[in-house]
Motif scaffolding. Structure first.
Motif, mmCIF file in Angstrom:
data_model
loop_
_atom_site.group_PDB
_atom_site.id
_atom_site.type_symbol
_atom_site.label_atom_id
_atom_site.label_comp_id
_atom_site.label_asym_id
_atom_site.label_seq_id
_atom_site.Cartn_x
_atom_site.Cartn_y
_atom_site.Cartn_z
ATOM 1 N N UNK A 68 -26.582 22.961 -28.388
ATOM 2 C CA UNK A 68 -25.521 22.043 -28.789
ATOM 3 C C UNK A 68 -24.433 22.775 -29.555
ATOM 4 N N UNK A 69 -24.845 23.680 -30.431
ATOM 5 C CA UNK A 69 -23.872 24.414 -31.237
ATOM 6 C C UNK A 69 -23.031 25.368 -30.402
ATOM 7 N N UNK A 70 -23.618 25.927 -29.336
ATOM 8 C CA UNK A 70 -22.905 26.928 -28.537
ATOM 9 C C UNK A 70 -22.325 26.367 -27.252
ATOM 10 N N UNK A 71 -22.710 25.119 -26.892
ATOM 11 C CA UNK A 71 -22.214 24.536 -25.652
ATOM 12 C C UNK A 71 -22.989 24.942 -24.423
ATOM 13 N N UNK A 72 -24.148 25.618 -24.577
ATOM 14 C CA UNK A 72 -24.959 26.018 -23.432
ATOM 15 C C UNK A 72 -25.776 24.845 -22.902
ATOM 16 N N UNK A 73 -26.345 25.009 -21.710
ATOM 17 C CA UNK A 73 -27.213 23.994 -21.122
ATOM 18 C C UNK A 73 -28.495 23.887 -21.935
ATOM 19 N N UNK A 74 -29.029 22.676 -22.034
ATOM 20 C CA UNK A 74 -30.224 22.454 -22.820
ATOM 21 C C UNK A 74 -31.483 22.722 -22.003
ATOM 22 N N UNK A 91 -38.597 23.381 -28.754
ATOM 23 C CA UNK A 91 -37.601 22.709 -27.929
ATOM 24 C C UNK A 91 -36.452 22.170 -28.774
ATOM 25 N N UNK A 92 -36.794 21.623 -29.937
ATOM 26 C CA UNK A 92 -35.746 21.128 -30.820
ATOM 27 C C UNK A 92 -34.820 22.256 -31.264
#
Length: 463
Positions: free
Chosen positions: A448-454, A440-441
């Motif tokens: 976070x790096x690509x701007x996608x949903x977590x 998950x991490x």
């Protein structure tokens, strides 16, 4: 007056000393075992005054041959007692000796018959003396301040005198910063790294959403690089070794700070950015769980080898500088004392679910003298939270786990008993939780790096 190659006490000249050190180092490079190498170097250094007659040989080439031959004889005596000191098969030594004999033959053919015969006499005398006097030193070569493997280091320099009310920047100049507690930071090697971005897990609720960018801890390392005797004859080698280490650390962004053998503190990777120092690692504070500590922790490395931690493997200068550096970092970033820990106490093997993947400072760090709590007695987070164990390779190095491992095992056993479960069943469950959280991490960092949903969180730990 009397400008001789030797001084009036009959000691070899500085030029001869450099030649001797160069030949000893050349032989020492053939020794793979680091402890045996250091013992060989110290033994050769003790024998050096007996080689004063070689300085009288007028040919530099002949002197170097004689020094190399004497070094090989010293190594032969050491390897007879310690097989691990042997630098290679016997043929290697025969080749070197044959080269020496060939070089002397060329010198004789050039008309220096008298000098050649005298040199051969000196060779046999020096070789015999080196063989008789080459004895391994049983004391730890690198320990300048003794320590205890079980109860921590003793007789360490106390905090004495008037201390500043706080740590502040006193002066800044070209390539340095000076702070109120005496800390001087050399920033000539400083480079930027990747931004700090990390999330914290909560034992009751799993992954927290907020992204943090300020360091919350300090991780202490040893460089495990080549370490030379702290003696004047090795001054240039000591300096060159440090420079090579700093270039390597800078190229690979390994640590935020390096403290060299003379106590000089170098900032390498900017504090605001992460260094690649922690690898897979685990630490906790209360219910907060930190995984893979590169971003969350600052990396401070001492130029030394840990060597099992049976004696403090740093110099007095490193000790004092490291303590001042720790005080400065804690003050600047408001780092809690229980978040300052040794790398060996956090490092894990994620595939095998084992602690002690790296063991630098897994014993012997002077926490108390640094004004920090004894982290060796604290229950090991990777064991109590994630059910990690250890293997025979770990025990071969450590002998016994540090006390916090035993305390964590006891706590895990009691938890299993209260729940009416087997210890192995509880361990498997906790290890599976670690695997989920680590995955998950990784996904969260990529998002976070690509701007996608977590991704959705995996859930809490136990209970």
């Amino acid at each position: 007056m009397g400008g001789s190659a030797k001084d009036r006490a009959g000691r070899p000249s500085a030029a001869a000393a450099e030649e001797y050190v160069a030949e000893v180092e050349a032989v020492g490079r053939e020794i793979q075992d680091p402890v045996a190498k250091l013992r060989f170097l110290r033994s050769s250094l003790r024998d050096y005054p007996r080689l004063a007659p070689v300085d009288g040989v007028p040919s530099g080439r002949a002197r170097r041959i004689l020094y190399r031959w004497a070094s090989l004889e010293s190594l032969r005596g050491l390897s007879a007692r310690e097989p691990q000191a042997a630098g290679g098969p016997g043929a290697r030594r025969k080749v070197l000796v044959s080269r020496a004999a060939a070089a002397l033959t060329l010198l004789l053919a050039a008309g220096r018959l008298v000098m050649g015969l005298a040199a051969l006499v000196v060779v046999f005398a020096v070789g015999s003396a080196a063989y008789r006097h080459a004895r391994p030193n049983a004391d730890p070569v690198m320990a300048s301040v003794p320590g205890s493997a079980s109860v921590g280091p003793v007789a360490l320099p106390p905090r004495a005198g008037l201390a500043p009310a706080s740590v502040w920047l006193v002066e800044m100049g070209a390539g340095f910063e000076l702070y109120s507690n005496g800390l001087r930071i050399d920033n000539t090697y400083e480079v930027g790294g990747e931004p700090r971005r990390f999330r914290v897990f909560d034992r009751t609720s799993g992954l927290r959403g907020e992204v943090q960018s300020r360091p919350v801890g300090i991780l202490f390392h040893t460089s495990e690089s080549d370490v030379w005797p702290l003696e004047a004859a090795y001054n240039e080698t000591l300096r060159d070794s440090t420079q090579r280490l700093l270039r390597y650390v800078r190229r690979n962004h390994l640590y935020n700070y390096v403290v060299d053998r003379f106590g000089r503190v170098y900032r390498v990777v900017e504090e605001e950015t992460k260094a690649n120092h922690a690898g897979h690692s685990v630490w906790t504070r209360g219910d907060e769980v930190y995984l893979s500590l590169n971003s969350a922790f600052l990396g401070v490395s001492f130029e030394t080898r840990w060597e099992g931690g049976h004696a403090l493997p740093i110099t007095q200068a490193q000790f004092l500088a490291g303590r001042n550096l720790s005080d400065y970092l804690r003050a600047r970033w408001a780092i809690a004392a229980d978040m300052c820990v040794a790398h060996g106490l956090t490092s894990v093997n994620p595939k095998k679910h084992l602690i002690g993947h790296h063991v630098d400072w897994a014993r012997g760090f002077p926490f108390e003298a640094f004004g920090l709590p004894d982290q060796y007695s604290r229950p090991a987070p990777a064991v109590v939270v994630f059910g990690f164990g250890y293997d025979e390779d770990f025990l071969k190095v450590m002998g016994e786990p540090w006390p916090g491992v035993r305390e964590a095992e006891r706590a895990l056993s009691e938890e299993a008993a209260r729940a009416g479960r087997s210890l192995e069943d509880l361990r498997r469950e906790r290890q599976q939780l670690y695997d989920r959280w680590l995955g998950e991490q990784s996904q969260a960092e990529e998002a976070t790096a690509s701007g996608r949903a977590e991704p959705a969180p995996a859930g809490p730990a136990g209970g």
